[in-house]
Motif scaffolding. Structure first.
Motif, short mmCIF file in Angstrom:
data_model
loop_
_atom_site.label_atom_id
_atom_site.label_comp_id
_atom_site.label_asym_id
_atom_site.label_seq_id
_atom_site.Cartn_x
_atom_site.Cartn_y
_atom_site.Cartn_z
N TYR A 207 0.79 -1.10 -0.04
CA TYR A 207 -0.04 -0.04 0.03
C TYR A 207 0.74 1.37 -0.03
O TYR A 207 0.55 2.37 -0.77
N ALA A 208 1.96 1.56 0.63
CA ALA A 208 2.63 2.48 0.97
C ALA A 208 3.62 2.86 -0.17
O ALA A 208 4.15 3.84 -0.67
N TRP A 209 4.43 1.56 -0.56
CA TRP A 209 5.27 1.84 -1.77
C TRP A 209 5.20 1.12 -2.98
O TRP A 209 5.97 1.29 -4.05
N VAL B 252 -0.61 8.53 0.35
CA VAL B 252 0.23 7.60 0.83
C VAL B 252 -0.47 6.64 1.49
O VAL B 252 -1.19 6.93 2.44
N ASN B 253 -0.20 5.05 1.33
CA ASN B 253 -0.93 4.19 1.96
C ASN B 253 -2.51 3.82 1.33
O ASN B 253 -2.88 2.97 1.72
N HIS B 254 -2.69 4.75 0.43
CA HIS B 254 -4.09 4.57 -0.14
C HIS B 254 -4.18 4.65 -1.76
O HIS B 254 -4.29 5.66 -2.28
N PRO B 255 -3.59 3.54 -2.27
CA PRO B 255 -3.25 3.71 -3.58
C PRO B 255 -4.48 3.39 -4.60
O PRO B 255 -5.53 2.94 -3.92
N ILE B 256 -4.40 3.42 -5.86
CA ILE B 256 -5.39 2.88 -6.84
C ILE B 256 -4.98 1.62 -7.16
O ILE B 256 -3.87 1.21 -7.57
N MET B 257 -5.89 0.48 -7.05
CA MET B 257 -5.49 -0.83 -7.39
C MET B 257 -6.19 -1.33 -8.44
O MET B 257 -7.61 -1.46 -8.27
N LEU B 258 -5.96 -1.29 -9.75
CA LEU B 258 -6.95 -1.62 -10.93
C LEU B 258 -5.99 -2.19 -12.00
O LEU B 258 -5.14 -1.67 -12.30
N ASN B 259 -6.65 -3.20 -12.67
CA ASN B 259 -6.08 -3.78 -13.97
C ASN B 259 -4.85 -4.15 -13.67
O ASN B 259 -3.90 -4.28 -14.40
N VAL B 415 2.97 0.43 -10.36
CA VAL B 415 3.68 -0.86 -10.26
C VAL B 415 2.40 -1.96 -11.10
O VAL B 415 1.50 -1.61 -10.55
N ARG B 416 2.95 -2.45 -12.13
CA ARG B 416 2.00 -3.49 -12.61
C ARG B 416 2.41 -4.83 -12.02
O ARG B 416 3.85 -5.29 -12.05
N ASP B 417 1.67 -5.44 -11.65
CA ASP B 417 1.99 -6.64 -10.73
C ASP B 417 0.91 -7.69 -10.80
O ASP B 417 0.03 -7.61 -10.11
N LYS B 418 1.02 -8.65 -11.63
CA LYS B 418 0.12 -9.93 -11.83
C LYS B 418 0.09 -10.77 -10.83
O LYS B 418 -0.70 -11.75 -10.70
#
Lengths: 275, 482
Positions: A207-209, B252-259, B415-418
């Motif tokens: 989440y952070a990095w 920070v600590n609250h990213p978008i997570m998509l695709n 970061v793309r991370d499958k």
């Protein structure tokens, strides 16, 4: 803003732990009597004062006080003392105190050093996360289990070298009991440490990095610690490695734990520079 | 003949690879190699290791790629072997684990029952009344007939260790997927603008499959702690290919997570610095003083030129042979990944001898004495006195270094991370597995009725002491009741 109250509480707890440790070390062979009562009373008082300090600090900081070395070492010391008190209550044997309490006391010495910053600083954005709270709290509870195992393992190795008639032989629990307690402590600490230090730490890092794992020295040393205790458990179950061998692995495990906490901060650099 | 010779060998190799001993050795080696990676500085050029370590050590470092320990073939290989070890030992053990958990022998017979770690005999009773008593005391009845009883507790505990090992496999698989498919980059968005591709390298981009509009960026600081950041907040609108959109606060600590992408708050800046980085500054001019190299400071410069990008100027007093050309003009020169911060105007000047380029050097406005690189044979020194910026979208050219407006930009790390689904699955399995393995203590009880007496036997995973106590106590209660 009065942020000194919690620090005063921690200082009083430090003095209590000093007195209690001294009493326990100097009278560990006594089964009861005034020393036992005073030692335990001072220890419990110190523990309660420390917990109160943690509560006050979390109210002042509006966050669980586990965000820098000063706070987290106070938490760690409190966890070790709590584990010890449970152990003494259950085994009715106070000789453990002479080997486990010095760890808590030394942690308090560290927190009291002038070089350890004690003021409450508001959290930088990276630390504002509930995953952080669970990460640190569970890692330290797990490590408190390792500290108990370490104390019991040292006692095992000492007990092994003395006769049953000696005052150590008379006051320590039996070799089997010491070995079992060390094993139980690792069994309690290991899953909590695994989840807190490794799994929740990785989730927080994501989440952070953006990455779960970056092989930062602290992560790597936490993994090494985990490997040592994983070996301890497997060797015990599969090969029946008990006794001295197990005691030595548990001692190495705790030294690795301490290196992860202190050595990495002062000798190696990385993302965990604030902790 | 030959076939028969090979087969046992293969089996024994697989057996070795899947054995616990091999797993333990692997873990020890992984730990040792990991330690090397934390002690040895990582990612330095070969020259660094040659300079700082003796010949053989530096050769070893190069050979095993300890300069990039955790990506070295050695380390990745070790992890693969560990994965193989886990797979093999799980496959080998799975049927017996399942059998142990779900199809135990329900009628082991008197001789085996009486040899169990926990055993007792209750006289003058029936299997039914014993069964009823243990059930009411918390044991789950598994099977019963006129002579045999089998009850148990915490059966899932038998699956704990297996689940933990499967979770490790999932985590390993996830990290392999991340390693293979993982991409790291960033998007830089100005307030009011939209981005739909991530910059991977200087020239390479990658479509996100959705677009992100930065509505507003805000950085706040703690009031009582000057300079201590409290929050970096990018208020964005995420628009999906189907046209639907939603608002999201990225902090920070609250990213978008998509695709399979994670977009996390990474950095920010203001337009002034941003436009300097990205504008070609085509119409800017630089005021450059050219001096004789090594001349005392009191000596005036040969010439001060207002140079425009691409133009050449003859250096007076050096004959017609030497001219200078402004080949690059940076409003804010950046090196490495650092962004934002103070402006760093810089120029790159080419020195031409008979119109062919002979040297090219950088000069920085903020670092007057510095010319990079320092050519020993170059007779001239350059000083960037000032930059005269043109601001296209504003009419008046008031000051030189003033930005038109203080518009923010936000840099979101991408970061793309499958491997994410594997990681989540692994984490969940790990949690479940640890709880099952360490906090459930499977216990079993068998009883057989022979001639009016009931013989009870029991087992417990791990230590059977607690089980023994429990059975003793339950039997004592039973006798009291009778």
């Amino acid at each position: 803003m009065n942020h000194t109250l919690d620090v005063s509480f921690f200082n009083i707890a430090f003095i209590c732990y000093f007195v209690a440790t001294l009493v326990y070390v100097m009278t560990f062979w006594k089964k009861g009597g005034a020393a036992a009562v005073i030692g335990k009373a001072v220890l419990i008082a110190g523990f309660l004062i420390q917990v109160a300090g943690l509560v006050i600090r979390s109210m002042n900081a509006h966050f669980m006080p586990v965000t820098n070395m000063y706070e987290s070492m106070n938490f760690f010391a409190a966890a070790i003392v709590l584990f010890y008190l449970i152990l003494e209550y259950r085994t009715k044997n106070r000789s453990f105190g002479a080997f486990i309490l010095p760890i808590a006391f030394l942690l308090m010495v560290f927190t009291s050093l002038p070089t350890t910053p004690k003021d409450i600083k508001p959290l930088i954005p990276a630390l504002q996360s509930q995953w952080l709270v669970w990460h640190v709290i569970m890692a330290f509870i797990g490590e408190a289990g390792f500290a108990v195992a370490f104390g019991a393992s040292i006692m095992y190795l000492i007990r092994k070298r003395v006769s049953d008639d000696s005052f150590i032989g008379q006051s320590f629990p039996s070799l089997t009991a010491l070995d079992t307690i060390s094993y139980r402590a690792v069994q309690i600490g290991f899953p909590i440490f695994t989840l807190g230090a490794l799994i929740f730490g990785a989730i927080w890092a994501k989440y952070a990095w953006g990455d779960y794992w970056t092989w930062d020295p602290k992560e790597t040393w936490a993994l090494i610690t985990w490997i040592v205790y994983a070996l301890y458990l497997h060797a015990r179950i599969m090969y029946g490695w008990k006794g001295s061998t197990a005691a030595w692995i548990s001692i190495i495990g705790f030294l690795t734990t301490l290196f992860t906490l202190f050595g990495v901060n002062y000798l190696l650099a990385g993302l965990h520079s604030y902790a | 003949m030959v076939k028969e010779d090979i087969k046992p060998k293969e089996t024994s190799l697989l057996k070795t690879l899947g054995s616990l001993q091999f797993g333990i050795v692997l873990l020890i080696v992984v730990a040792c190699v990991s330690i090397v990676g934390t002690i040895l500085p990582q990612g330095k050029p070969p020259a660094f290791y040659q300079e700082n370590f003796s010949g053989p050590v530096s050769t070893l470092i190069q050979m095993f790629r300890f300069d990039v320990t955790y990506r070295s073939p050695l380390f990745v290989g070790l992890l693969c072997l560990f994965g193989l070890n886990l797979i093999l030992c799980s496959i080998v053990k799975f049927p017996s684990i399942l059998k142990r958990a779900f199809s135990p022998d329900k009628t082991p017979g008197e001789s085996r029952i009486s040899k169990m770690p926990v055993n007792a005999t209750v006289k003058n009773t029936s299997i039914d009344s014993i069964a009823e008593h243990f059930t009411s005391a918390g044991f789950r009845l598994n099977s019963i007939d006129s002579k045999n009883y089998f009850g148990e507790k915490g059966r899932l505990g038998y699956l704990g260790a297996f689940t933990v090992h499967v979770s490790l496999l999932l985590l390993l698989a996830g990290s392999v997927v991340s390693l293979v498919t993982g991409v790291r980059g960033y998007v830089l968005i100005y307030e009011g603008e939209t981005a739909s591709v991530a910059n991977i390298t200087e020239t390479e981009t990658m479509p996100l499959g959705f677009s992100v509009t930065l509505n507003n960026f805000d950085v706040t600081f703690y009031e009582d702690f000057p300079g201590r950041p409290k929050d970096y907040l990018s208020m964005v609108t995420v628009t999906l290919p189907d046209g639907s959109s939603y608002d999201k606060d990225v902090r920070v600590n609250h990213p978008i997570m998509l695709n399979n992408f994670t977009l996390f708050q990474s950095s920010y800046g203001q337009e002034e610095a941003a436009s300097q980085m990205h504008s070609t500054a085509e119409n800017d001019t630089a005021l450059v003083a050219i001096r004789l190299k090594g001349a005392p400071e009191s000596m005036p410069s040969i010439v001060e030129l207002s140079m425009a990008l691409g133009d050449s100027y003859i250096v007076p007093g050096m004959g017609d042979s030497i001219s200078v050309r402004l080949s690059e003009l940076h409003r804010s020169f950046k090196q490495g990944a650092t962004m934002g911060g103070t402006m760093n105007p810089a120029i790159k000047v080419e020195i031409l001898v008979y119109d062919s380029s002979r040297w090219s050097i950088f000069a920085f406005k903020n670092f007057p004495g510095m010319n990079m690189p320092m050519h020993d044979d170059l007779p001239l020194a350059f000083e960037m006195k000032d930059i005269l910026m043109t601001i296209d979208d504003i009419d008046s050219h008031e000051g030189h270094n003033h930005a038109a407006q203080q518009r923010y930009y936000s840099v979101l790390g991408v970061v793309r991370d499958k491997g994410i689904p594997f990681m989540w699955a692994g984490s969940i399995f790990m949690t479940i597995g640890l709880v099952l393995a360490f906090y459930l203590r499977p216990r079993r009880l068998w009883a057989v009725e022979i001639d009016g007496n009931v013989i009870i036997g029991g087992t417990a995973k791990g230590s059977s002491e607690a089980h023994k106590e429990y059975v003793k106590k339950t039997i004592a209660d039973f006798r009291k009741k009778q």
